[in-house]
Design a protein around this motif. Sequence first.
Motif, PDB file in Angstrom:
ATOM      1  N   TYR A 156       0.830  -1.209   0.000  1.00  0.00           N
ATOM      2  CA  TYR A 156       0.000   0.000   0.000  1.00  0.00           C
ATOM      3  C   TYR A 156       0.864   1.258   0.000  1.00  0.00           C
ATOM      4  O   TYR A 156       0.724   2.138   0.848  1.00  0.00           O
ATOM      5  N   PHE A 202       0.899  -6.953   4.680  1.00  0.00           N
ATOM      6  CA  PHE A 202      -0.444  -6.479   4.962  1.00  0.00           C
ATOM      7  C   PHE A 202      -1.444  -7.610   4.702  1.00  0.00           C
ATOM      8  O   PHE A 202      -1.313  -8.352   3.734  1.00  0.00           O
ATOM      9  N   ARG A 203      -2.423  -7.720   5.585  1.00  0.00           N
ATOM     10  CA  ARG A 203      -3.500  -8.701   5.414  1.00  0.00           C
ATOM     11  C   ARG A 203      -2.957 -10.134   5.291  1.00  0.00           C
ATOM     12  O   ARG A 203      -3.321 -10.874   4.379  1.00  0.00           O
ATOM     13  N   PHE A 221      -8.102  -7.477   8.426  1.00  0.00           N
ATOM     14  CA  PHE A 221      -7.132  -6.490   7.955  1.00  0.00           C
ATOM     15  C   PHE A 221      -6.002  -6.377   8.969  1.00  0.00           C
ATOM     16  O   PHE A 221      -5.909  -5.427   9.733  1.00  0.00           O
ATOM     17  N   SER A 254      -2.174  -6.328  10.633  1.00  0.00           N
ATOM     18  CA  SER A 254      -0.838  -5.795  10.421  1.00  0.00           C
ATOM     19  C   SER A 254       0.145  -6.888  10.801  1.00  0.00           C
ATOM     20  O   SER A 254      -0.119  -7.708  11.677  1.00  0.00           O
ATOM     21  N   LEU A 261       1.738   0.298  12.283  1.00  0.00           N
ATOM     22  CA  LEU A 261       1.365  -0.247  10.975  1.00  0.00           C
ATOM     23  C   LEU A 261      -0.149  -0.269  10.799  1.00  0.00           C
ATOM     24  O   LEU A 261      -0.668  -0.055   9.701  1.00  0.00           O
ATOM     25  N   ARG A 262      -0.873  -0.530  11.894  1.00  0.00           N
ATOM     26  CA  ARG A 262      -2.341  -0.475  11.838  1.00  0.00           C
ATOM     27  C   ARG A 262      -2.813   0.940  11.508  1.00  0.00           C
ATOM     28  O   ARG A 262      -3.731   1.136  10.715  1.00  0.00           O
ATOM     29  N   TYR A 267      -2.225   1.568   7.812  1.00  0.00           N
ATOM     30  CA  TYR A 267      -3.183   0.886   6.947  1.00  0.00           C
ATOM     31  C   TYR A 267      -4.552   1.552   7.007  1.00  0.00           C
ATOM     32  O   TYR A 267      -5.191   1.783   5.975  1.00  0.00           O
ATOM     33  N   LYS A 268      -5.016   1.882   8.208  1.00  0.00           N
ATOM     34  CA  LYS A 268      -6.343   2.496   8.332  1.00  0.00           C
ATOM     35  C   LYS A 268      -6.367   3.885   7.697  1.00  0.00           C
ATOM     36  O   LYS A 268      -7.362   4.295   7.099  1.00  0.00           O
ATOM     37  N   PHE A 328      -4.542   4.746   5.161  1.00  0.00           N
ATOM     38  CA  PHE A 328      -4.561   4.466   3.722  1.00  0.00           C
ATOM     39  C   PHE A 328      -5.991   4.204   3.245  1.00  0.00           C
ATOM     40  O   PHE A 328      -6.441   4.776   2.236  1.00  0.00           O
TER      41      PHE A 328
END
Length: 399
Positions: free
Chosen positions: A131, A212-213, A223, A225, A244-245, A248-249, A251
């Motif tokens: 991502y 990721f995932r 989802f 991390s 990292l969470r 991702y969130k 993103f």
Amino acid sequence: MDIISENCSECRACEQCCPHQAISMQMDEEGFCYPFINQKECVDCGLCQKVCPMRNADSLKHAIGEVYAAQSLDGRVLKESTSGGVFSLISNFVLEKGGAVVGAAYQDNLQVRHIIIDTPDDLYKIRGAKYVHSDVADVYQQVQNFLRQGRWVYFTGTPCQVAGLKSFLRKEYATLVTSDLFCHGTPSQKVFDAFIRQIEKDYNRSVNEVIFRDKSIAGWGAFSSFVIISKKGRKRKITYDRNLRAFYKAFVKGLITRNDCFSCPFACPERTGDITIADYWDIEYIHPKSFNTYNGVSLVTVNSAMGREIWDKIKTKTNFIHSSAELVLKTTNMQFQHPTIRPGERDKSVSLALSSIPDFVINKLPANDKKSFYKEVIKNRLWNYSLFRKLVHLKRKIR
């Protein structure tokens, strides 16, 4: 130096096509690159404008294609893939022809770049979600050289990168296969690096891998991390990391996305690739009882004659069913309908991430996120049991 266009996806087609090397990509304060032109070298040929996919988007898109849901019959491939494993099947088809596969990979210091592989042993490098904006560098030129030699090439990337390649080539090749994806938009490498540095600081270790995932935690829909960090040659896996969470969130919400992505002309049913591969979210409601969704299902749209040729070659290696664009429009795959909507706090979010990751995490991630994460894990593992799925379907039907 003058900027060519501020409405830019950083596909680099203009830079790679300029015969006088008059164009260079320059990074802004957020870590995103834009093309600038050296007027002393420019001869005003206009080629950079002709190959810009953002300016010529309509001419680079296929009509709405046939839609399928598919899942690889190879269990190992399925578990190692982000969704249903279709990417690996197409890749192996091209590799068996002596061809090359092009995709995004983590390189030194987790820099995300497009690379070219020509052996199945290297396929793991470009499998899985990254991502982060992937730097294509001079890959278009390398692809062109392969094609001129008559070699097969499978190019994968965001819709704008696929469109950039097609614009750069300016002709069709019988041995080129392309796949795009449903793209949320991309954060910059600079922002991603800031999160990685914070993780390394927190653990006093080097991060040498990010996943990721990861399906090994709780299957496709969790989802998660997941980082792998090392110290003195010893590896340590970190299943949950707040940094990292938060990345991702952010993103997913578009909080750290490139500004041009919010007006992307390729977030629509008409696609740029010969085959589009995405996650078939909500398939348990759209096509109930068709798949065990625990390890993922690919959404596949076949957009061209080449796409149809390739799909016909690999579909026997999948469990697949026909779907439709109308059904996909009912899912949470929003980028099949429109670009990610720009959040009002987008600029402040990027600035905060670049100045202080701890403050960003506190500001953007709930204090109970770790608890929520493990609830996702438990829910996803329970989802693998048919009785639990039936109860969820019943509850949704009652509503």
